[in-house]
Scaffold this active site. Sequence first.
Site, PDB file in Angstrom:
ATOM      1  N   ASP A  37       0.804  -1.110   0.030  1.00 50.53           N
ATOM      2  CA  ASP A  37      -0.002  -0.168  -0.058  1.00 50.53           C
ATOM      3  C   ASP A  37       0.813   1.205  -0.111  1.00 50.53           C
ATOM      4  OD1 ASP A  37      -3.079   0.384   0.546  1.00 50.53           O
ATOM      5  OD2 ASP A  37      -1.740   2.089   1.332  1.00 50.53           O
ATOM      6  N   VAL A  62      -7.350  -0.734  -5.360  1.00 48.11           N
ATOM      7  CA  VAL A  62      -7.072   0.846  -4.764  1.00 48.11           C
ATOM      8  C   VAL A  62      -8.234   1.443  -5.404  1.00 48.11           C
ATOM      9  CG1 VAL A  62      -4.561   0.350  -5.049  1.00 48.11           C
ATOM     10  CG2 VAL A  62      -5.821   1.391  -7.071  1.00 48.11           C
ATOM     11  N   SER A 100     -14.971  -2.721  -9.843  1.00 51.73           N
ATOM     12  CA  SER A 100     -16.196  -3.131  -9.929  1.00 51.73           C
ATOM     13  C   SER A 100     -17.077  -2.199 -10.803  1.00 51.73           C
ATOM     14  CB  SER A 100     -16.880  -2.684  -8.367  1.00 51.73           C
ATOM     15  OG  SER A 100     -16.733  -1.301  -8.219  1.00 51.73           O
ATOM     16  N   HIS A 153     -13.303  -9.349 -10.211  1.00 55.02           N
ATOM     17  CA  HIS A 153     -13.865  -8.778  -9.198  1.00 55.02           C
ATOM     18  C   HIS A 153     -14.499  -9.542  -8.130  1.00 55.02           C
ATOM     19  CE1 HIS A 153     -17.647  -6.299  -8.482  1.00 55.02           C
ATOM     20  NE2 HIS A 153     -16.887  -5.817  -7.890  1.00 55.02           N
ATOM     21  N   ASN A 202     -17.170  -7.534  -1.274  1.00 56.92           N
ATOM     22  CA  ASN A 202     -16.981  -7.504   0.392  1.00 56.92           C
ATOM     23  C   ASN A 202     -17.983  -7.896   0.966  1.00 56.92           C
ATOM     24  OD1 ASN A 202     -14.908  -6.525   2.142  1.00 56.92           O
ATOM     25  ND2 ASN A 202     -15.482  -4.514   1.841  1.00 56.92           N
ATOM     26  N   GLU A 214     -16.080 -12.366 -10.149  1.00 58.08           N
ATOM     27  CA  GLU A 214     -16.259 -12.211 -11.577  1.00 58.08           C
ATOM     28  C   GLU A 214     -14.892 -12.129 -12.297  1.00 58.08           C
ATOM     29  OE1 GLU A 214     -20.405  -9.548 -11.824  1.00 58.08           O
ATOM     30  OE2 GLU A 214     -18.536  -8.735 -11.190  1.00 58.08           O
ATOM     31  N   ASN A 252     -23.607  -6.333 -10.705  1.00 57.92           N
ATOM     32  CA  ASN A 252     -24.045  -4.815 -10.364  1.00 57.92           C
ATOM     33  C   ASN A 252     -24.738  -4.642 -11.592  1.00 57.92           C
ATOM     34  OD1 ASN A 252     -22.655  -4.130  -8.214  1.00 57.92           O
ATOM     35  ND2 ASN A 252     -20.490  -3.687  -8.982  1.00 57.92           N
TER      36      ASN A 252
END
Length: 506
Positions: A35, A92, A121, A142, A145, A154, A192
Amino acid sequence: MEIEYQTVGVAGAGAMGRGIAQIAAQAGSTVVLYDTQPEAVQRALQDLGAQWDKLQEKGRMDAAAVQGCKGRLRPATTLRDLAGCNLVIEAVVERLDVKQALFSELEGIVAPGTTLATNTSSLSVTAIGSALQRPQDFAGYHFFNPVALMKVVEVIAGLKTEPAVCTRLAAYARRMGHTPVQAQDTPGFIVNHAGRGYNTEALRIVSEGVADFATIDRILRDQVGFKLGPFELMDLTGLDVSHPVMESVYRQYYDEARYRPSVITAQRQAGKVLGRKTSEGFYRYVEGKAQVPPEPPVPQVAAMPPVWVSTRAARRAELYQLLKDLGAQVETGQSPSANALTLVAPLGFDVTTVAVVERLDPARTIGIDMLVEDAATKRRVLATNPATRSDMRDAAHALFARDGKAVSVIRDSGGFVTQRVVATIVNIASDICQQRICSPQDLETAVTLGLGYPLGPLAMGNRWGPTNILEVLFNMQTVYGDQRYRPSPWLRRRGAIGLSLLHEES
């Protein structure tokens, strides 16, 4: 058996990155966590160590497995520490420029042939990969959470992705205990995209003044079996997350009417009325508990009028039997008597339209939603029209509540609540298949695992009949004049010839 990806880099130590690192380490890979903020990596290592310790305390991991996972999790101080990884997964911020810059730098660090994957996403995998010299080694990966609990991932091919890359990523997902689904690079991918119907149609129903938030949530939980109503779900997710996704998918599809967002959520997001995280959303929250308004009481009716049922009512025989079981005095003439409560059960039409077309007295006409068989639902839904008398409304409410089943009375709506939400979900899912974004089987898997629907959307359409869903959509298009409700060719063709919506052409 050798692990396909022995050393995995994870760029981003937020909740998503931590989750990916956890399941990769548990799968036996060495995980290098990076990170831009070194303290975030240290926090992630501590959090993951504590999670594994808890799993050991609960007997879900043994001491050796916990020590193995901790030993395979390593911090990275610079991006160059990911040089030896076979796979690098990015998790990120959702900004195209940030992701492109990260992958451009990574490509100069890792060895040729290393798989690079984005956890985006909402952004285009092809657009992110366009900054790379080797886009054939790049794909979307993908996760959802919380990663450890949401067991679907995905796998998305960009325009230049080598098919073997997606095959390897899918195999690795299975090794991590997840179920991979293959998707084309389109806005929203599968989950989505397929989820657009539930919230946006519920918002349209509210915007028409048909019912309040709590009533719509109750109807969709009790009639269809959703775990959370749409407004409960948006409060849980937070409008700062869900509304931008609505707008993003809508704009990326060049303002496709099926995905149209709502001014209701735009306004609430602007006012920071976001849901549980702000203690106020569609519900108020006190100590984390939603303050849900009570249901209206069942009216007390001294004398019940006779009941006449429209000859065009959906599930007419079933409705007759229900009325007899409830002790109603049922009229069987060609038209209702002057005092009769008149029941209609349309698919897609509103009560007003049916009363006019069938030349019924609107003052005595009430609609009942019979898309779902009565025995399979925990709630009955009635609809008035603007002219319905209050005594007729109360009589219908009291009659259908006689056996203790919950009853909701809403204002006039083409398709009530359940019909229009279910039809919208099925229609969008059908069009995902029509566009060949994914296979029907992967769509069903992605939605049931990723959204927790009681049935996959295509199975939902089969359950209540593709021809019925088609009728709902055609009639709603007539009532509202909105292209939003135009049926997908996938649904039209299969409904017309009696095929399962899961049927894929050879």
